[in-house]
Enzyme design. Sequence first.
Site, PDB file in Angstrom:
ATOM      1  CE  LYS A 173      48.002  45.405  38.987  1.00 48.09           C
ATOM      2  NZ  LYS A 173      47.215  44.180  39.062  1.00 48.09           N
ATOM      3  CG  ASP A 174      47.533  42.002  43.063  1.00 50.03           C
ATOM      4  OD1 ASP A 174      46.732  42.468  42.234  1.00 50.03           O
ATOM      5  OD2 ASP A 174      48.544  41.347  42.746  1.00 50.03           O
ATOM      6  NE  ARG A 182      42.032  49.354  36.302  1.00 49.51           N
ATOM      7  CZ  ARG A 182      42.941  49.396  35.337  1.00 49.51           C
ATOM      8  NH1 ARG A 182      43.004  50.444  34.537  1.00 49.51           N
ATOM      9  NH2 ARG A 182      43.792  48.398  35.172  1.00 49.51           N
ATOM     10  NE  ARG A 183      44.426  46.691  32.421  1.00 45.65           N
ATOM     11  CZ  ARG A 183      45.262  45.819  32.953  1.00 45.65           C
ATOM     12  NH1 ARG A 183      44.937  44.526  32.998  1.00 45.65           N
ATOM     13  NH2 ARG A 183      46.432  46.216  33.443  1.00 45.65           N
ATOM     14  NE  ARG A 200      42.520  35.158  36.408  1.00 46.84           N
ATOM     15  CZ  ARG A 200      42.196  34.347  37.417  1.00 46.84           C
ATOM     16  NH1 ARG A 200      40.963  33.875  37.512  1.00 46.84           N
ATOM     17  NH2 ARG A 200      43.093  33.995  38.315  1.00 46.84           N
ATOM     18  NE  ARG A 209      46.863  38.317  32.750  1.00 49.70           N
ATOM     19  CZ  ARG A 209      46.299  39.202  33.559  1.00 49.70           C
ATOM     20  NH1 ARG A 209      46.105  40.443  33.118  1.00 49.70           N
ATOM     21  NH2 ARG A 209      45.932  38.888  34.780  1.00 49.70           N
ATOM     22  CB  CYS A 266      40.729  42.963  41.969  1.00 43.81           C
ATOM     23  SG  CYS A 266      42.230  43.094  42.963  1.00 43.81           S
TER      24      CYS A 266
END
Length: 531
Positions: free
Chosen positions: A80-81, A132-133, A150, A156, A245
């Site tokens: 996804k990156d 997105r989230r 981040r 996290r 992203c």
Amino acid sequence: MDRTLIIGTRGSELALWQANFVKDSLTAININAELKIIKTQGDRILHLSLDKLEGKGFFTKELEEELLAGTIDLAVHSHKDLPTENPAGLTIAVVSEREDPSELLLILKDCVDKHQKLSVKYGGIVGTSSNRRKAQLLALRPDLEIQDLRGNVPTRVNKLRDESYDAIMIAKAGVSRLGLDLSDLHVEEIKPTEFIPAPAQGALAIQIRENDTELFNALQPLNHPDVAEELAVERTVLKLFGGGCHMPLGCYCRKEDGKYQVFTSKAEEGDGFPDRLYLETPTTLGLAETIVSYYAKDRVMPQRVFISRELSEQSYFRRALENHDIEIEARSLIRTVPMITKLDNFILKNVDWVFFSSKNAVEYFFQLGPLLPKKVKYGVMGAGSADMLRRKGYAVDYTGEGVDTVEVAAHFAEIANGTTIVFPSAENSLRSIQKGLSAETKIIDLPIYETILDSGIRETGAEILVFTSPSNVDAYFVDNLLQPDQKVIAIGKSTGKKLAEFGVQYKLPYSPDETGLAEAVFGTICLSSRC
């Protein structure tokens, strides 16, 4: 291969897990490899949110530069990156198996409220660096406060433990790969059909130089073409939108029963309401282009939509349609009334499960003040009943997904056969779930309310009609006909069967809840090329 390969990787704990996973996979096919840690722009700049970083590929660019320079032989990326286009001279040689792309909402235990959807307390602070989230969270829970988060996965989680947030959202794949102990937190798992993941979430990509044919061929035992085909749909959608992203875009493609199912969520910005779309097709040919066409600026939205139930101001369905200035005609065509005022609690003495097929069943059952064993579990048909049960203060142990009650019955039977189950329901219930249970299961049918059809229902001029129960279909079509330009959506197969009795063609949503119904409405819009 005779040579020892050099694997380029980022230095985070998760990146190293991924690189070592690839190294071990190479060892299994008799290829030796060693790791080289490379720091990327995304690793160095931690004080800015991801949407403030310039350009694309800020977690991959430095690895790609070393590949091109020949200082490493392959790079391991979270798929996804990666930007949607490889730099000239590089190619993706391997796509891994896909880890579960679900999301996890990790919540401090004193910030859990089971009455709320997603179980975060009202007005809770949720940490995420993803637009997105953010967009999807606020669509489901507009009361939440979203703050930037981040750092690598353990960082996290520790920020949550330090009480900088009430909850954080994180990909399940990273937690699973690292084997993190989350026993001190409440973990809410959200499936990818409910909360749509980033394109290619959960998969790894091995990138090599395009001219290294020998290495490409040697790596093919590790490649998963079926996964690559699904991810290609997701990444093509991202590419056609011109995003990276920071774009509030989720896209998830999977193959089920020979058909490709694609779930898409896209907002204009992080705090914008996302449009959701569900499509099912037998082929991926042109699928991404079709999805993107539904989001075109020249699409023709309906002016008015009818739905056969009342809606609150905070209803997801209402907000999804009002986001496009669509007028909503929300009115139930039926009334419900209780059948009993007192419950014989003796019949509930040894119950293992209580199963609700509707929100009305939840409401009327708990009005009776039932006395249930502490061990009792609760099952529901659909997210609407689950939300109602949560508002009553009870945890949901099983939620039936999809619009086919026969399939839900078969799935529920796998966990509930041989137990004692009470079914609070309407009089003359279809008993769809009960029919799927084994003879060893003790079934207690408990009719607690009845449905009354309103008479003299006025016709609606809405372009799209959404029916939420067979009774509402009966009430409407006794005196009204479908107009030639009207389209119909049925909440589930039972409602669809009733529509078919009146000769009405209909569309089914993926899920029998307000999110699924909004997706179905969005899937009926008129594209400029087809109008």
